[in-house]
Enzyme design. Structure first.
Site, mmCIF file in Angstrom:
data_model
loop_
_atom_site.group_PDB
_atom_site.id
_atom_site.type_symbol
_atom_site.label_atom_id
_atom_site.label_comp_id
_atom_site.label_asym_id
_atom_site.label_seq_id
_atom_site.Cartn_x
_atom_site.Cartn_y
_atom_site.Cartn_z
ATOM 1 N N SER A 79 0.817 -1.110 0.066
ATOM 2 C CA SER A 79 0.072 0.119 0.141
ATOM 3 C C SER A 79 0.698 1.241 0.043
ATOM 4 O O SER A 79 1.684 1.218 1.144
ATOM 5 C CB SER A 79 -0.853 0.191 1.022
ATOM 6 O OG SER A 79 -1.784 1.108 1.123
ATOM 7 N N LYS A 135 -0.770 -0.845 -4.721
ATOM 8 C CA LYS A 135 -2.331 -0.289 -4.099
ATOM 9 C C LYS A 135 -2.066 1.345 -3.954
ATOM 10 O O LYS A 135 -0.896 1.317 -3.286
ATOM 11 C CB LYS A 135 -2.915 -0.738 -2.923
ATOM 12 C CG LYS A 135 -3.769 -0.170 -2.205
ATOM 13 C CD LYS A 135 -4.660 -0.792 -1.219
ATOM 14 C CE LYS A 135 -4.693 -0.134 0.129
ATOM 15 N NZ LYS A 135 -5.483 -1.168 0.995
ATOM 16 N N LEU A 136 -2.418 2.161 -4.634
ATOM 17 C CA LEU A 136 -2.369 3.500 -4.207
ATOM 18 C C LEU A 136 -3.212 4.122 -3.604
ATOM 19 O O LEU A 136 -4.493 4.019 -3.874
ATOM 20 C CB LEU A 136 -2.170 4.385 -5.698
ATOM 21 C CG LEU A 136 -1.152 3.868 -6.881
ATOM 22 C CD1 LEU A 136 -1.200 4.696 -8.130
ATOM 23 C CD2 LEU A 136 0.178 3.929 -6.261
ATOM 24 N N LYS A 137 -3.086 4.946 -2.688
ATOM 25 C CA LYS A 137 -3.872 5.663 -1.918
ATOM 26 C C LYS A 137 -4.530 6.901 -2.719
ATOM 27 O O LYS A 137 -3.615 7.467 -3.269
ATOM 28 C CB LYS A 137 -3.615 6.092 -0.648
ATOM 29 C CG LYS A 137 -3.089 5.048 0.565
ATOM 30 C CD LYS A 137 -4.648 4.431 0.890
ATOM 31 C CE LYS A 137 -4.322 3.678 2.022
ATOM 32 N NZ LYS A 137 -5.644 2.964 2.470
ATOM 33 N N ASP A 180 -7.203 2.802 -3.387
ATOM 34 C CA ASP A 180 -7.931 2.792 -2.293
ATOM 35 C C ASP A 180 -8.296 4.329 -1.641
ATOM 36 O O ASP A 180 -7.262 4.986 -1.452
ATOM 37 C CB ASP A 180 -7.263 2.293 -1.179
ATOM 38 C CG ASP A 180 -8.036 1.971 0.330
ATOM 39 O OD1 ASP A 180 -7.467 1.466 1.149
ATOM 40 O OD2 ASP A 180 -8.920 2.670 0.330
ATOM 41 N N ASN A 195 -10.406 5.017 0.867
ATOM 42 C CA ASN A 195 -10.782 5.238 2.250
ATOM 43 C C ASN A 195 -12.084 6.028 2.460
ATOM 44 O O ASN A 195 -11.836 7.110 3.178
ATOM 45 C CB ASN A 195 -9.599 5.716 3.115
ATOM 46 C CG ASN A 195 -8.519 4.820 3.291
ATOM 47 O OD1 ASN A 195 -7.533 4.733 2.784
ATOM 48 N ND2 ASN A 195 -8.858 3.641 3.992
ATOM 49 N N GLU A 235 -11.003 0.486 -4.162
ATOM 50 C CA GLU A 235 -11.477 0.176 -2.703
ATOM 51 C C GLU A 235 -12.183 1.332 -2.041
ATOM 52 O O GLU A 235 -11.311 2.347 -1.921
ATOM 53 C CB GLU A 235 -10.176 -0.296 -2.011
ATOM 54 C CG GLU A 235 -9.998 -0.676 -0.674
ATOM 55 C CD GLU A 235 -8.945 -1.163 0.103
ATOM 56 O OE1 GLU A 235 -8.019 -1.361 -0.675
ATOM 57 O OE2 GLU A 235 -8.986 -1.323 1.294
ATOM 58 N N ASP A 246 -14.168 -2.231 2.057
ATOM 59 C CA ASP A 246 -13.184 -2.305 3.387
ATOM 60 C C ASP A 246 -13.880 -2.017 4.474
ATOM 61 O O ASP A 246 -14.766 -2.954 5.098
ATOM 62 C CB ASP A 246 -11.981 -1.519 3.010
ATOM 63 C CG ASP A 246 -10.863 -1.506 4.239
ATOM 64 O OD1 ASP A 246 -10.055 -0.994 4.041
ATOM 65 O OD2 ASP A 246 -11.399 -1.788 5.256
ATOM 66 N N LYS A 298 -10.552 -7.778 6.639
ATOM 67 C CA LYS A 298 -9.436 -7.419 7.831
ATOM 68 C C LYS A 298 -10.195 -7.835 9.228
ATOM 69 O O LYS A 298 -11.260 -7.561 9.632
ATOM 70 C CB LYS A 298 -9.481 -5.652 7.993
ATOM 71 C CG LYS A 298 -8.980 -5.087 6.997
ATOM 72 C CD LYS A 298 -8.616 -3.536 7.033
ATOM 73 C CE LYS A 298 -8.023 -2.892 5.901
ATOM 74 N NZ LYS A 298 -8.157 -1.369 6.175
ATOM 75 N N GLY A 318 -4.676 -4.854 5.535
ATOM 76 C CA GLY A 318 -3.537 -4.472 6.432
ATOM 77 C C GLY A 318 -3.841 -3.190 7.414
ATOM 78 O O GLY A 318 -4.653 -2.146 6.721
ATOM 79 N N ILE A 361 -1.053 -2.096 9.138
ATOM 80 C CA ILE A 361 -0.043 -1.784 9.761
ATOM 81 C C ILE A 361 0.289 -2.510 11.119
ATOM 82 O O ILE A 361 1.038 -1.776 12.037
ATOM 83 C CB ILE A 361 0.306 -0.319 9.675
ATOM 84 C CG1 ILE A 361 -0.247 0.533 8.415
ATOM 85 C CG2 ILE A 361 1.712 0.213 9.976
ATOM 86 C CD1 ILE A 361 0.014 1.761 8.104
HETATM 87 C C1 LIG Z 1 -2.192 -0.540 4.523
HETATM 88 C C2 LIG Z 1 -3.499 0.021 4.307
HETATM 89 O O1 LIG Z 1 -3.830 0.757 3.483
HETATM 90 N N1 LIG Z 1 -4.492 -0.039 5.307
HETATM 91 C C3 LIG Z 1 -5.728 0.494 5.371
HETATM 92 C C4 LIG Z 1 -5.773 1.985 5.833
HETATM 93 C C5 LIG Z 1 -4.742 2.401 6.898
HETATM 94 C C6 LIG Z 1 -4.133 3.365 6.513
HETATM 95 C C7 LIG Z 1 -3.167 3.901 7.438
HETATM 96 C C8 LIG Z 1 -3.125 3.494 8.527
HETATM 97 C C9 LIG Z 1 -2.139 4.082 9.614
HETATM 98 C C10 LIG Z 1 -1.716 3.371 10.718
HETATM 99 C C11 LIG Z 1 -2.673 2.229 11.333
HETATM 100 C C12 LIG Z 1 -3.450 1.721 10.480
HETATM 101 C C13 LIG Z 1 -3.730 2.247 8.927
HETATM 102 C C14 LIG Z 1 -4.538 1.840 8.296
HETATM 103 C C15 LIG Z 1 -6.566 0.277 4.302
HETATM 104 O O2 LIG Z 1 -6.566 -0.561 3.630
HETATM 105 O O3 LIG Z 1 -7.530 1.348 4.219
HETATM 106 MG MG LIG Z 2 -8.635 0.253 2.823
#
Ligand SMILES: CC(=O)N[C@@H](Cc1ccc2ccccc2c1)C(=O)O
Ligand SMILES: [Mg+2]
Length: 368
Positions: A135, A161-163, A189, A191, A214, A239, A263, A291, A293
């Site tokens: 990610s 995966k790009l935020k 993703d 969010n 996502e 998600d 998750k 994930g 993290i």
């Molecule tokens: C790896 C990934 O993108 N995870 C989450 C979002 C996320 C993003 C940032 C975070 C920072 C600290 C703790 C948990 C976190 C979870 C997701 O899929 O949406």
């Molecule tokens: Mg996500």
């Protein structure tokens, strides 16, 4: 097995670099760990809450409080002796799925260590290693992003995966495609950063052959995702919206999701995660392991979960060094784009005592 008590422990783990998403930038991971002590063994659980309620309604201090005040006393009163009983005895408490998941994980780890069974064996894993996706956060400039993506591809990650967020979406995706080609497995993703009004704009991403988009809309907007799925051809993956097998079933039935990011913490635990896996497989919906993290403890459990047959897309299960200079446990390394599934009893890893001492910010023993 008889539970003698739980230890609640907070550890603070600095990230190797700031991780920016549509809901903010994180520079460290403040993790609430749970250690279950029983008459036969001990087990570890990891609560995936963030310090603030910006990913989901839960947050670390709140999880600690609800465990101390409600969940742990209930487990003692119910004389819970195995992981299956944890969810059952806590179900009258609304929500707090990440807190419940951490307690269940600790009890499951203790139970499995005592029985000499691994998480993968218990959950129904069929693979000895799992493909590793990565990610990539929102960056200040496109060149910075391309450097980061190039580094991860060189490291062997099999999926990028790009935020994204409004103002950082089509341009970075186009730049990655132009630089690294059409064969790279690529997804985005958001969010929850968009609204249905952005549908036409999000449809521009259809030109880049992404695996999925996502969680473009807010958690509660299941109908909006179903509407969006009729406008955007790229598969929609949920998600934040998927909080249980029940909400997964509703989202599938309504056509709101054609891929699911599972998750375990978000859905209340690894046992519910397996139920969602089974439901998705029965409906022909591919799943992958998301994930949060995690430290090596949660990472070990996620690798085990990702070894189940329905996990047909690479998950956000990166090597430890993607986020941490030094992990709480022996580091997870990636070989040929894959991470090995551990076969030892329970999680198959334990915290390194010196690391635990160094990273701990608080600890509390709660006896039965
Ligand atoms: C790896 C990934 O993108 N995870 C989450 C979002 C996320 C993003 C940032 C975070 C920072 C600290 C703790 C948990 C976190 C979870 C997701 O899929 O949406
Ligand atoms: Mg996500």
């Amino acid at each position: 097995m008889k539970i003698k008590g739980f230890e609640l422990r907070r550890v603070s783990m600095p990230l190797v670099s700031p991780f920016r998403t549509s809901f903010g930038t994180q520079t460290e991971r403040d993790i609430l760990l749970v250690r279950a002590v029983t008459d036969t063994s001990e087990g570890w659980g990891e609560c995936v809450t963030l310090p603030d309620p910006i990913y989901s309604p839960e947050y670390a201090d709140g999880a600690e409080d609800v465990m101390r005040r409600f969940l742990i006393p209930t487990l003692f009163d119910a004389d819970v002796a195995d992981a299956n009983a944890v969810g059952e005895s806590l179900k009258h408490f609304k929500g707090h799925r990440m807190a419940k998941a951490a307690l269940e994980m600790a009890v499951l780890d203790a139970e499995l260590r005592a029985g000499g069974r691994s998480f993968a064996r218990e959950l129904g894993g069929v693979r000895s290693s799992v493909p590793s996706g990565v990610s990539v956060g929102i960056m200040d400039t496109i060149p910075q992003l391309l450097d980061a993506v190039g580094g991860y591809l060189n490291a062997g990650y099999v999926r990028i995966k790009l935020k994204i967020e409004p103002g950082w979406d089509v341009q970075p995706v186009r730049a990655v495609r132009e630089r690294f080609g059409d064969d790279v497995l690529l997804q985005v993703d958001a969010n929850t950063a968009y609204t249905l009004g952005d549908a036409r704009h999000l449809a521009k991403l259809d030109a880049f052959d992404l695996l999925l988009i996502e969680q473009p809309l807010e958690e509660e907007d299941v109908i909006g995702h179903a509407e969006l799925a009729r406008i955007v051809t790229t598969p929609i993956c949920l998600d934040e919206s998927i909080t249980s097998a029940q909400t997964a079933a509703a989202a599938i039935k309504l056509g709101a999701t054609s891929v699911i990011n599972i998750k375990p913490g978000r859905v209340g635990g690894y046992l519910e995660a397996r139920r969602i896996h089974d439901l998705a497989v029965a409906n022909g919906i591919p799943v992958w392991c998301g994930g949060m993290i995690e430290s090596g403890l949660g990472r070990a459990a996620n690798v085990a979960l990702a070894s189940l047959p329905g996990f047909t897309l690479p998950g956000d299960i990166s090597a430890s060094d993607r986020f941490y200079r030094a992990d709480l446990t022996p580091a997870f390394v990636m070989a040929d784009g894959h991470i090995d599934v551990l076969t030892g009893p329970g999680l198959g890893v334990e915290p390194i005592a010196e690391m635990l001492d160094e990273l701990t910010t608080s600890t509390e023993w709660i006896p039965a």
